[in-house]
Design a protein around this motif. Structure first.
Motif, PDB file in Angstrom:
ATOM      1  N   ALA A 168      50.696 -51.856  17.293  1.00  0.00           N
ATOM      2  CA  ALA A 168      50.802 -52.080  18.735  1.00  0.00           C
ATOM      3  C   ALA A 168      51.706 -51.037  19.382  1.00  0.00           C
ATOM      4  O   ALA A 168      52.685 -50.597  18.798  1.00  0.00           O
ATOM      5  CB  ALA A 168      51.327 -53.477  19.016  1.00  0.00           C
ATOM      6  N   GLN A 169      51.338 -50.654  20.585  1.00  0.00           N
ATOM      7  CA  GLN A 169      52.116 -49.746  21.418  1.00  0.00           C
ATOM      8  C   GLN A 169      52.165 -50.346  22.814  1.00  0.00           C
ATOM      9  O   GLN A 169      51.376 -51.229  23.141  1.00  0.00           O
ATOM     10  CB  GLN A 169      51.442 -48.386  21.529  1.00  0.00           C
ATOM     11  CG  GLN A 169      51.196 -47.666  20.236  1.00  0.00           C
ATOM     12  CD  GLN A 169      50.383 -46.399  20.495  1.00  0.00           C
ATOM     13  OE1 GLN A 169      50.681 -45.629  21.392  1.00  0.00           O
ATOM     14  NE2 GLN A 169      49.340 -46.211  19.705  1.00  0.00           N
ATOM     15  N   GLY A 208      51.952 -58.177  28.082  1.00  0.00           N
ATOM     16  CA  GLY A 208      53.321 -58.486  27.677  1.00  0.00           C
ATOM     17  C   GLY A 208      53.614 -59.953  27.519  1.00  0.00           C
ATOM     18  O   GLY A 208      54.638 -60.334  26.959  1.00  0.00           O
ATOM     19  N   SER A 209      52.713 -60.809  27.982  1.00  0.00           N
ATOM     20  CA  SER A 209      52.952 -62.252  27.882  1.00  0.00           C
ATOM     21  C   SER A 209      51.637 -63.000  28.097  1.00  0.00           C
ATOM     22  O   SER A 209      50.611 -62.396  28.415  1.00  0.00           O
ATOM     23  CB  SER A 209      53.976 -62.709  28.929  1.00  0.00           C
ATOM     24  OG  SER A 209      53.483 -62.485  30.236  1.00  0.00           O
ATOM     25  N   GLY A 210      51.682 -64.295  27.911  1.00  0.00           N
ATOM     26  CA  GLY A 210      50.557 -65.168  28.220  1.00  0.00           C
ATOM     27  C   GLY A 210      49.290 -64.871  27.455  1.00  0.00           C
ATOM     28  O   GLY A 210      49.319 -64.538  26.272  1.00  0.00           O
ATOM     29  N   ILE A 211      48.171 -64.985  28.144  1.00  0.00           N
ATOM     30  CA  ILE A 211      46.862 -64.782  27.523  1.00  0.00           C
ATOM     31  C   ILE A 211      46.722 -63.362  26.980  1.00  0.00           C
ATOM     32  O   ILE A 211      46.165 -63.155  25.903  1.00  0.00           O
ATOM     33  CB  ILE A 211      45.725 -65.089  28.525  1.00  0.00           C
ATOM     34  CG1 ILE A 211      45.740 -66.567  28.892  1.00  0.00           C
ATOM     35  CG2 ILE A 211      44.373 -64.698  27.945  1.00  0.00           C
ATOM     36  CD1 ILE A 211      44.811 -66.923  30.052  1.00  0.00           C
ATOM     37  N   SER A 220      57.365 -55.475  19.553  1.00  0.00           N
ATOM     38  CA  SER A 220      58.135 -55.737  18.334  1.00  0.00           C
ATOM     39  C   SER A 220      57.626 -56.979  17.619  1.00  0.00           C
ATOM     40  O   SER A 220      57.681 -57.061  16.395  1.00  0.00           O
ATOM     41  CB  SER A 220      59.627 -55.847  18.632  1.00  0.00           C
ATOM     42  OG  SER A 220      59.917 -57.027  19.345  1.00  0.00           O
ATOM     43  N   SER A 221      57.065 -57.924  18.359  1.00  0.00           N
ATOM     44  CA  SER A 221      56.513 -59.128  17.725  1.00  0.00           C
ATOM     45  C   SER A 221      55.114 -58.894  17.161  1.00  0.00           C
ATOM     46  O   SER A 221      54.656 -59.660  16.322  1.00  0.00           O
ATOM     47  CB  SER A 221      56.476 -60.293  18.720  1.00  0.00           C
ATOM     48  OG  SER A 221      55.419 -60.147  19.656  1.00  0.00           O
ATOM     49  N   ALA A 274      46.307 -59.861  22.268  1.00  0.00           N
ATOM     50  CA  ALA A 274      46.837 -58.748  21.480  1.00  0.00           C
ATOM     51  C   ALA A 274      47.154 -59.209  20.059  1.00  0.00           C
ATOM     52  O   ALA A 274      46.820 -58.523  19.089  1.00  0.00           O
ATOM     53  CB  ALA A 274      48.082 -58.172  22.152  1.00  0.00           C
ATOM     54  N   ARG A 275      47.785 -60.377  19.918  1.00  0.00           N
ATOM     55  CA  ARG A 275      48.088 -60.910  18.584  1.00  0.00           C
ATOM     56  C   ARG A 275      46.817 -61.090  17.759  1.00  0.00           C
ATOM     57  O   ARG A 275      46.761 -60.741  16.582  1.00  0.00           O
ATOM     58  CB  ARG A 275      48.809 -62.249  18.705  1.00  0.00           C
ATOM     59  CG  ARG A 275      50.259 -62.129  18.970  1.00  0.00           C
ATOM     60  CD  ARG A 275      51.006 -63.443  18.728  1.00  0.00           C
ATOM     61  NE  ARG A 275      52.378 -63.253  19.131  1.00  0.00           N
ATOM     62  CZ  ARG A 275      52.896 -63.684  20.275  1.00  0.00           C
ATOM     63  NH1 ARG A 275      52.158 -64.387  21.103  1.00  0.00           N
ATOM     64  NH2 ARG A 275      54.149 -63.438  20.566  1.00  0.00           N
TER      65      ARG A 275
END
Length: 97
Positions: A52-53, A13-16, A46-47, A21-22
């Motif tokens: 993605a799920q 959900g955040s960070g590395i 959403s980003s 994921a991106r």
């Protein structure tokens, strides 16, 4: 490059984890990010776009690991790379890649 691959990232959900994921989504992979904070996961997904799920998930709970491993779509089994970010200190757990 990663089209047809499925990648699960805990702590995504955040960070590395989110950065990974991106990168994977940009290369054509389907990504499942998991973590404890639903709102953070929703924002991250959403980003990331359509590949993605998310799954609200606490890696410290053994029963949750069983759900993550066996409760997902069966098509994910054959070509899934698993990454556990916080719980395993960014160590790749298993991979078919």
């Amino acid at each position: 490059m990663l089209a047809g691959r499925h990648i699960v990232i805990t702590g995504g959900g955040s960070g590395i984890g989110l950065a990974m994921a991106r990168k994977f989504v940009s290369q054509g992979a389907s990504v499942l990010i998991a973590g404890r904070n639903k709102e953070k996961l929703e924002k991250a997904v959403s980003s990331l776009g359509g590949n993605a799920q998310y799954l609200v998930f606490d890696v410290s709970k053994v029963e949750m690991i069983v759900i993550l491993l066996y409760g997902r779509n069966q098509s994910w089994e054959a070509s899934t790379a698993w990454f556990a970010m916080r719980a395993f200190h960014c160590m790749k757990v298993t991979s078919d890649m």
